[in-house]
Design an enzyme around this catalytic site. Structure first.
Site, short mmCIF file in Angstrom:
data_model
loop_
_atom_site.label_atom_id
_atom_site.label_comp_id
_atom_site.label_asym_id
_atom_site.label_seq_id
_atom_site.Cartn_x
_atom_site.Cartn_y
_atom_site.Cartn_z
N ASN A 154 0.80 -1.22 0.00
CA ASN A 154 0.00 0.00 0.00
C ASN A 154 0.84 1.27 0.00
OD1 ASN A 154 0.28 -1.49 2.60
ND2 ASN A 154 -0.40 0.45 3.49
N CYS A 328 -2.38 4.74 8.91
CA CYS A 328 -2.41 4.18 10.26
C CYS A 328 -1.24 4.64 11.10
CB CYS A 328 -2.41 2.66 10.19
SG CYS A 328 -3.41 2.06 8.84
C1 PLP Z 1 -6.23 -0.53 3.84
C2 PLP Z 1 -5.48 -1.79 3.91
C3 PLP Z 1 -5.78 -2.77 4.86
C4 PLP Z 1 -6.82 -2.55 5.94
O1 PLP Z 1 -8.11 -2.53 5.45
P1 PLP Z 1 -9.27 -1.96 6.41
O2 PLP Z 1 -10.53 -2.30 5.72
O3 PLP Z 1 -9.03 -0.49 6.49
O4 PLP Z 1 -9.12 -2.64 7.72
C5 PLP Z 1 -5.07 -3.93 4.86
N1 PLP Z 1 -4.10 -4.15 3.96
C6 PLP Z 1 -3.77 -3.24 3.02
C7 PLP Z 1 -2.70 -3.56 2.04
C8 PLP Z 1 -4.44 -2.03 2.98
O5 PLP Z 1 -4.10 -1.13 2.05
#
Ligand code: PLP
Length: 419
Positions: A154, A328
């Site tokens: 991400n 986060c």
């Molecule tokens: C956003 C994200 C998550 C978490 O997803 P949520 O629905 O916000 O808990 C997990 N892994 C990756 C790679 C993300 O980008």
């Protein structure tokens, strides 16, 4: 109630705008069809059929059987549930392998597991963010319960060879989970081609609302529910279904397939134009992460001699949304764990900004960033004690630019109230 919506949004890996087509299909389930899908009377039971239709659509997105789809509340829950199930179902195995660059949903769950006596190995990555699969092979042990490796990062967009890793795990008799939250709408997804046992998605990363996710559980994989309660999701996840969210997820899954082309042509072009401009016009900038094995929408760039937080603050003043690290960890002063794992010195990691584009970005959005960013960086470098250079040219009035943005925003709000 009107709240100003961000005007130049470059943070699609953090969350995405709900597509109007998605909003439209969920409203009836909040307004009229609000029965409980588990109820016996038809007012509730009719809702059940819509949940199952949405399940088929989400399954189609990843080429799964609908019965392999378990709806959850988010990507975080899906990741946690996969690791939890693998450990519970294989009580003799007390080892988990993941990577140092996973989402905090895995990094922090791994630390939680360590406190409960589970051995967790965090695979390192190379300087361009790629993984050494041979190293992974050496680290798999007879007591490894599960390997969890994300499909696309991400923060950098870097892609891992999931099919290859899944095949390796299968040959060793170890379960394999992938966090594919960043992938829908950007790359083709097929759980059979990938050969994974578990795969996580989150709807708010593909233009549906927050609070709905899913875990793919391959047929015949032994599964222990993470939330214990009612018999929803065929006993695999307790809790009354988020019906509107599920219906929205179904619609968004259909749209994600349609947006693959746009993401890989137009959005990729916008990303490349922005990135190439920055790297060629702003000195002392570097791309973080492998250029080729990467999502089409993500660009992570280090601006040496400046703090990313300062850049983001000035961009925010101009209505530009971007981020450093992941949402986060924003607010903490630690540099991104992903960039640190790639071996970036702390100073460079702290000066790194992620731009993540999406289908709602236009050429004009990129023009706007290109117009302002070089001068913002120049301004910050001029006052930065870290900067060895002494640039003299500096007539950029950031306060005037900020005030112009505020005025534009106020006018836009007034217009939307009048409409
Ligand atoms: C956003 C994200 C998550 C978490 O997803 P949520 O629905 O916000 O808990 C997990 N892994 C990756 C790679 C993300 O980008």
């Amino acid at each position: 109630m009107i709240s100003a919506k961000p005007v130049y949004y470059f943070d699609n890996n953090a969350t995405t705008r709900v597509a109007p087509e998605v909003m439209e299909v969920m409203i009836p389930f909040l307004r009229d069809l609000w029965g409980n899908p588990s109820s016996a009377y038809s007012f509730g039971a009719q809702v059940h059929g819509h949940v199952e239709k949405a399940r088929e659509k989400v399954a189609a997105l990843i080429k799964a059987d609908p019965r392999e789809v378990v709806f959850t509340s988010c990507g975080t829950e899906s990741n946690n549930a996969a690791l939890h199930s693998a450990l519970y179902m294989n009580p003799g195995r007390k080892h988990v392998i993941t990577t140092r660059v996973e989402h905090s949903a895995n990094i922090n769950y791994g630390e939680f597991l360590q406190r409960r006596g589970i051995d967790v190995t965090y695979l390192p990555v190379e300087s361009d963010g790629l993984l050494d699969v041979h190293l992974l092979e050496k680290l798999i042990r007879p007591d490894t319960a599960i390997v969890s490796v994300m499909m696309a990062n991400n923060e950098t967009g870097v892609l891992f060879p999931i099919a290859e890793i899944a095949a390796l795990c299968r040959s060793k008799g170890v379960l394999f989970h992938t966090d594919a939250v960043q992938v829908p709408g950007k790359l083709h997804l097929d759980v059979k081609e990938l050969g994974v046992d578990f795969l996580s998605l989150s709807a708010h990363k593909l233009h549906a609302p927050k609070g709905i996710g899913m875990l793919y559980v391959k047929k015949r994989t032994k599964f222990q529910s993470y939330l214990i309660g009612g018999h929803q999701e065929r006993g695999r996840r307790g809790g009354t279904e988020n019906v509107a969210g599920i219906v929205a997820f179904g619609r968004a899954a259909e749209l994600a397939v349609n947006s693959l082309h746009d993401e890989n042509t137009r959005v990729r072009g916008l990303r490349d134009r922005l990135e190439n401009f920055i790297l060629s016009h702003i000195p002392n900038t570097v791309r973080n992460g492998n250029k080729e094995h990467r999502l089409p929408n993500t660009s992570n760039i280090a601006f040496d001699f400046v703090e990313a937080e300062a850049i983001l603050l000035l961009l925010d003043g101009l209505g530009i949304c971007a981020s450093s690290g992941s949402a986060c960890t924003t607010g903490s002063l630690d540099p991104s764990h992903v960039l640190t794992a790639m071996g970036l010195p702390p100073m460079r990691a702290r000066g790194s900004v992620r731009f993540s584009l999406g289908i709602y970005n236009s050429d004009a959005d990129v023009d706007y960033v290109i117009e302002h960013l070089p001068r913002i960086i120049q301004k910050l470098r001029d006052i930065s004690p870290l900067n060895p250079g002494h640039p003299d040219n500096n007539d950029y009035d950031i306060e005037a630019a900020r005030q112009k943005h505020e005025a534009d925003l106020a006018a836009a709000i007034k217009e939307s109230v009048a409409a």
